[in-house]
Design a protein around this motif. Structure first.
Motif, PDB file in Angstrom:
ATOM      1  N   THR A 191      -6.197  12.752   3.228  1.00 48.65           N
ATOM      2  CA  THR A 191      -6.930  12.520   4.119  1.00 48.65           C
ATOM      3  C   THR A 191      -6.699  11.769   5.294  1.00 48.65           C
ATOM      4  O   THR A 191      -6.759  11.973   6.640  1.00 48.65           O
ATOM      5  CB  THR A 191      -8.305  11.886   3.655  1.00 48.65           C
ATOM      6  N   ALA A 192      -5.716  10.660   4.859  1.00 46.46           N
ATOM      7  CA  ALA A 192      -5.294   9.692   5.932  1.00 46.46           C
ATOM      8  C   ALA A 192      -4.267  10.484   6.956  1.00 46.46           C
ATOM      9  O   ALA A 192      -4.328  10.117   8.054  1.00 46.46           O
ATOM     10  CB  ALA A 192      -4.622   8.710   5.418  1.00 46.46           C
ATOM     11  N   SER A 193      -3.505  11.534   6.583  1.00 46.31           N
ATOM     12  CA  SER A 193      -2.707  12.042   7.233  1.00 46.31           C
ATOM     13  C   SER A 193      -3.153  13.186   7.977  1.00 46.31           C
ATOM     14  O   SER A 193      -2.460  13.692   9.111  1.00 46.31           O
ATOM     15  CB  SER A 193      -1.258  12.808   6.670  1.00 46.31           C
ATOM     16  N   LEU A 194      -4.297  13.754   7.767  1.00 48.44           N
ATOM     17  CA  LEU A 194      -5.282  14.658   8.358  1.00 48.44           C
ATOM     18  C   LEU A 194      -5.664  13.798   9.582  1.00 48.44           C
ATOM     19  O   LEU A 194      -5.587  14.258  10.835  1.00 48.44           O
ATOM     20  CB  LEU A 194      -6.383  14.969   7.866  1.00 48.44           C
ATOM     21  N   GLY A 242      -6.403   4.544   0.824  1.00 50.80           N
ATOM     22  CA  GLY A 242      -5.707   5.243   2.180  1.00 50.80           C
ATOM     23  C   GLY A 242      -4.170   5.759   2.087  1.00 50.80           C
ATOM     24  O   GLY A 242      -3.161   5.306   2.985  1.00 50.80           O
ATOM     25  N   ALA A 243      -4.090   6.662   1.033  1.00 52.64           N
ATOM     26  CA  ALA A 243      -2.614   7.104   0.751  1.00 52.64           C
ATOM     27  C   ALA A 243      -1.988   7.961   1.919  1.00 52.64           C
ATOM     28  O   ALA A 243      -2.760   8.702   2.414  1.00 52.64           O
ATOM     29  CB  ALA A 243      -2.307   7.702  -0.652  1.00 52.64           C
ATOM     30  N   GLY A 283       6.175   9.312 -13.108  1.00 52.14           N
ATOM     31  CA  GLY A 283       7.476   9.393 -12.316  1.00 52.14           C
ATOM     32  C   GLY A 283       7.302   9.882 -10.975  1.00 52.14           C
ATOM     33  O   GLY A 283       8.252  10.332 -10.210  1.00 52.14           O
ATOM     34  N   ILE A 284       5.893   9.804 -10.540  1.00 52.35           N
ATOM     35  CA  ILE A 284       5.592  10.281  -9.170  1.00 52.35           C
ATOM     36  C   ILE A 284       5.997   8.937  -8.177  1.00 52.35           C
ATOM     37  O   ILE A 284       5.366   7.871  -8.624  1.00 52.35           O
ATOM     38  CB  ILE A 284       4.209  10.643  -8.982  1.00 52.35           C
ATOM     39  N   PRO A 285       6.853   9.098  -7.103  1.00 44.86           N
ATOM     40  CA  PRO A 285       6.967   8.039  -6.430  1.00 44.86           C
ATOM     41  C   PRO A 285       5.660   7.396  -5.847  1.00 44.86           C
ATOM     42  O   PRO A 285       4.572   8.185  -5.650  1.00 44.86           O
ATOM     43  CB  PRO A 285       7.713   8.440  -5.273  1.00 44.86           C
ATOM     44  N   LYS A 286       5.467   6.146  -5.426  1.00 48.34           N
ATOM     45  CA  LYS A 286       4.273   5.359  -5.259  1.00 48.34           C
ATOM     46  C   LYS A 286       4.224   5.680  -3.579  1.00 48.34           C
ATOM     47  O   LYS A 286       5.127   5.432  -2.899  1.00 48.34           O
ATOM     48  CB  LYS A 286       4.410   3.983  -5.428  1.00 48.34           C
ATOM     49  N   ALA A 287       3.027   6.210  -3.284  1.00 49.83           N
ATOM     50  CA  ALA A 287       2.793   6.597  -1.864  1.00 49.83           C
ATOM     51  C   ALA A 287       2.330   5.332  -1.207  1.00 49.83           C
ATOM     52  O   ALA A 287       2.093   4.265  -1.550  1.00 49.83           O
ATOM     53  CB  ALA A 287       1.496   7.543  -1.654  1.00 49.83           C
ATOM     54  N   ARG A 288       2.728   5.382   0.233  1.00 46.91           N
ATOM     55  CA  ARG A 288       2.341   4.087   1.085  1.00 46.91           C
ATOM     56  C   ARG A 288       0.878   4.002   1.398  1.00 46.91           C
ATOM     57  O   ARG A 288       0.359   5.031   1.532  1.00 46.91           O
ATOM     58  CB  ARG A 288       3.148   4.199   2.336  1.00 46.91           C
TER      59      ARG A 288
END
Length: 414
Positions: A191-194, A242-243, A283-288
């Motif tokens: 949603t944040a990148s939308l 807010g990923a 093992g999923i990288p952490k999102a900003r």
């Protein structure tokens, strides 16, 4: 499928069961072309058996059914209790990207034309899937039906291609390279990148504190659209923090089969319990994240989570989830959407007024058939004006602002 559902209810203690692609439960070969599945009588019957048995076992079900409105309406009769809102989800995303609500209003009108009650829908922000732009309703059964859009009458297939092109251009590619296409279904994004694509932010590394404040404001606009109407409201942990999407190279191995959805499934620390960790237990990288953990947000009254909490308190207090949508009026301002609801238990009339554009809106509405009264901002508890004797109401909205208004001591004549 039924065995799995009952096992989830009886052994795992689940109460809600998600039915995925249940519109394809019946499959029959045809002499030519693809098999018959959508609208197949066995699909409808199978769905009714599943829904009925789940209710018998004390649970409820919702269907993730991205089909025509005809099929969504038909599959909801005696089948799953709720349906995921594939009716307006792509449309409200389109409204935000373009600053124009005409397609969203068209979809709301189509929803009522097919007698789909918005109270039967799950209105959601981000989930684990892509933002779908399939627009199945205009792709298959209604490809040759004529629709009024932008002052012209055009076939459903042409309308679909126009909407898809607008969304794809603004939401991915050169304009927003951090969002990726997912086969032909849609766009992988958070949603944040939308919202960052809407704001014309091309490089996520250059987001400023002022940008974050604007992103949060627009995010709350989308919360208001989904929460301030009848039905179920859903949001994810990705929304709460807010990923942002993961860089493609961070999940390149998982995307070898072309599944780009991994970029919007980044790890997040919702409770702020392991700030030093850089990946989830899987093992999923952490999102900003732009907003921080839920724990830290609830310590600030102006945070995203605190504002959502305030909105949900109003939604709960006035029973908006079980209200009745009685009007989606035509408007002059391109970015304006107005939804009028009759609240339960004689609590009056509620109006959701939303500005999906970057322009200031000041527009006078005419709402005939309602008793005049004082108009109150339900969230900020301030007086916003009056509904006059002849039904006139002035709506004033800042860019990307949303209001939930209530006409005090009013009742509809519908």
């Amino acid at each position: 499928i039924l065995g799995d559902a009952l096992y989830a209810l009886d052994c795992h203690g689940a109460r809600g069961i998600r039915l995925d692609a249940n519109g394809f439960l019946g499959v029959e070969a045809r002499a030519e072309g693809p098999a018959w599945s959508e609208s197949h009588p066995l699909s409808i019957t199978g769905n009714q058996i599943l829904g009925g048995m789940i209710r018998k076992a004390g649970g409820f079900s919702f269907q993730e059914l991205n089909l025509t409105l005809d099929d969504i309406a038909q599959m909801s009769k005696g089948g799953a209790d709720l349906s995921y809102d594939f009716v307006t989800r792509p449309a409200y995303q389109h409204a935000l990207l373009t600053g124009d609500t005409e397609f969203l209003r068209l979809m709301l009108q189509q929803m009522h034309a097919f007698k789909i009650d918005p109270a039967s829908l799950i209105h959601a922000l981000q989930n684990h899937d892509e933002l779908t732009t399939e627009l199945v309703h205009f792709w298959t059964l209604h490809a040759h039906d004529m629709f009024m859009y932008k002052g012209q009458t055009i076939p459903g297939s042409i309308l679909r291609e126009h909407i898809r092109e607008e969304m794809h251009e603004r939401l991915s590619g050169e304009h927003a390279p951090y969002n990726l296409r997912f086969v032909t279904n849609g766009i992988s994004c958070t949603t944040a990148s939308l919202i960052t694509a809407t704001l014309g932010i091309r490089d996520l590394e250059l987001i400023t504190e002022d940008d974050i404040a604007q992103i949060q404001k627009i995010h709350l606009l989308l919360v208001m659209y989904n929460a301030m109407q009848p039905g179920v409201f859903a949001l994810s942990g990705w929304d709460m923090v807010g990923a942002l999407p993961l860089p493609a190279e961070a999940v390149a191995e998982r995307m070898l089969d072309g599944d780009t959805r991994w970029i919007h499934r980044g790890g997040y620390d919702l409770a702020g319990l392991a700030p030093e960790e850089q990946a989830s237990v899987r093992g999923i990288p952490k999102a900003r994240d732009l907003y921080g953990s839920l724990d830290s947000q609830l310590q600030r009254s102006d945070s995203f989570a605190s504002m959502v909490k305030k909105i949900l308190a109003v939604r709960q207090a006035y029973g908006i989830a079980s209200s009745k949508q009685i009007l989606v009026p035509e408007v002059d301002s391109p970015g304006l959407l107005v939804m009028v609801h009759e609240l339960p238990a004689g609590k009056g009339i509620q109006i959701s007024a939303l500005n999906f554009s970057a322009e200031v809106i000041s527009e006078e509405l005419t709402l005939a058939g309602f008793t005049p009264g004082t108009v109150v901002d339900m969230i900020n508890e301030t007086v916003e004006g009056d509904l006059s004797e002849d039904g006139r109401l002035m709506i004033n909205l800042e860019p990307y602002e949303a209001l939930s208004l209530r006409i005090v001591n009013s009742s509809g004549h519908f």
